[in-house]
Design an enzyme around this catalytic site. Structure first.
Site, short mmCIF file in Angstrom:
data_model
loop_
_atom_site.label_atom_id
_atom_site.label_comp_id
_atom_site.label_asym_id
_atom_site.label_seq_id
_atom_site.Cartn_x
_atom_site.Cartn_y
_atom_site.Cartn_z
CB CYS A 86 23.48 46.87 40.29
SG CYS A 86 21.68 46.78 40.49
CG HIS A 196 24.26 42.21 38.97
ND1 HIS A 196 24.81 42.62 40.16
CD2 HIS A 196 23.02 42.77 38.91
CE1 HIS A 196 23.95 43.39 40.81
NE2 HIS A 196 22.85 43.50 40.07
CD GLU A 198 28.05 41.18 40.21
OE1 GLU A 198 27.12 41.53 40.97
OE2 GLU A 198 28.24 41.70 39.08
#
Length: 232
Positions: A86, A196, A198
């Site tokens: 990002c 994302h 994560e």
């Protein structure tokens, strides 16, 4: 394997990245402040999402001048694994560690929801635990995530296998050229992506598809160092 998570003023996904490494692959991980000038202790460096320096000017435009960026460029040249997520992707393009640029979303709205990605290249250190053309579920959260490059650069990315992820056909959330969600450098050791991973490391989060990015990185390092790999 030792991970470093860069932290800029305004980063807000640094903890997510730290916890993803800790919970998915159990490797040593440390926060690295933007004033650091030495990244030699780390085998992989994560550049997290957020709003570095408040996203004044363009996203990532100020962060590219942080002291740690010289060390990051050196790490990239040495072949260390670097993943920008990002705002981290935006920083890597501003620093010219990756080609292209990130523009305002086509509809000029912040988009925050689950997104389907196609794994275009599973031969990178970040994607080896995925199948080629596999469709995975990774969330997005961005207002300036529309990937842009000129036609010559796009042709080069396509020919060199540097397009790592695309949004599912017909479901491009931001107007990115060629539906691009993530790209790599020519060497393949630096990857940037708007979604994302994560935030998708456990089914409790809605998807565990991001976990294999971290196992892929660990396996790539273990193969390079002659250590046994782990399952995805």
């Amino acid at each position: 394997m030792k991970f470093g998570v860069l932290v800029f003023p305004g980063s807000n996904c640094d903890i997510d990245c730290f916890k993803a490494v800790e919970s998915t692959i159990g490797q040593p991980v440390e926060y690295v402040w933007h004033t650091s000038t030495d990244l030699s202790a780390y085998d992989a460096i994560l550049v997290p999402g957020g709003f570095s320096y408040g996203d004044y000017l363009r996203c990532g435009a100020i962060a590219q001048f942080a002291p740690v960026m010289a060390a990051l460029k050196e790490a990239a040249e040495k072949g260390k694994y670097i993943l920008g997520i990002c705002n981290g992707f935006q920083i890597l393009t501003e620093a010219r560690l990756l080609p292209g640029a990130l523009l305002r979303n086509k509809e000029l709205k912040f988009r925050c929801h689950s997104a389907k990605l196609r794994v275009v290249n599973n031969r990178t250190p970040f994607t080896s635990d995925y199948a080629e053309n596999e469709l995975i579920d990774i969330p997005i959260a961005h207002g300036e995530g529309s990937y842009y490059c000129d036609e010559a650069t796009l042709k080069e990315l396509q020919q060199n296998g540097q397009i790592v992820f695309r949004y599912e056909a017909g479901n491009n959330p931001n107007g990115s050229v060629d539906d691009i969600a993530g790209v790599s450098n020519a060497a393949g050791n630096v990857v940037g992506m708007m979604p994302h991973p994560e935030r998708a490391v456990h089914e409790l989060l809605g998807s565990a598809d991001g976990k294999r990015m971290f196992t892929s990185i660990l396996n790539a390092w273990r193969e390079q160092s002659g250590t046994a790999v782990i399952g995805g």
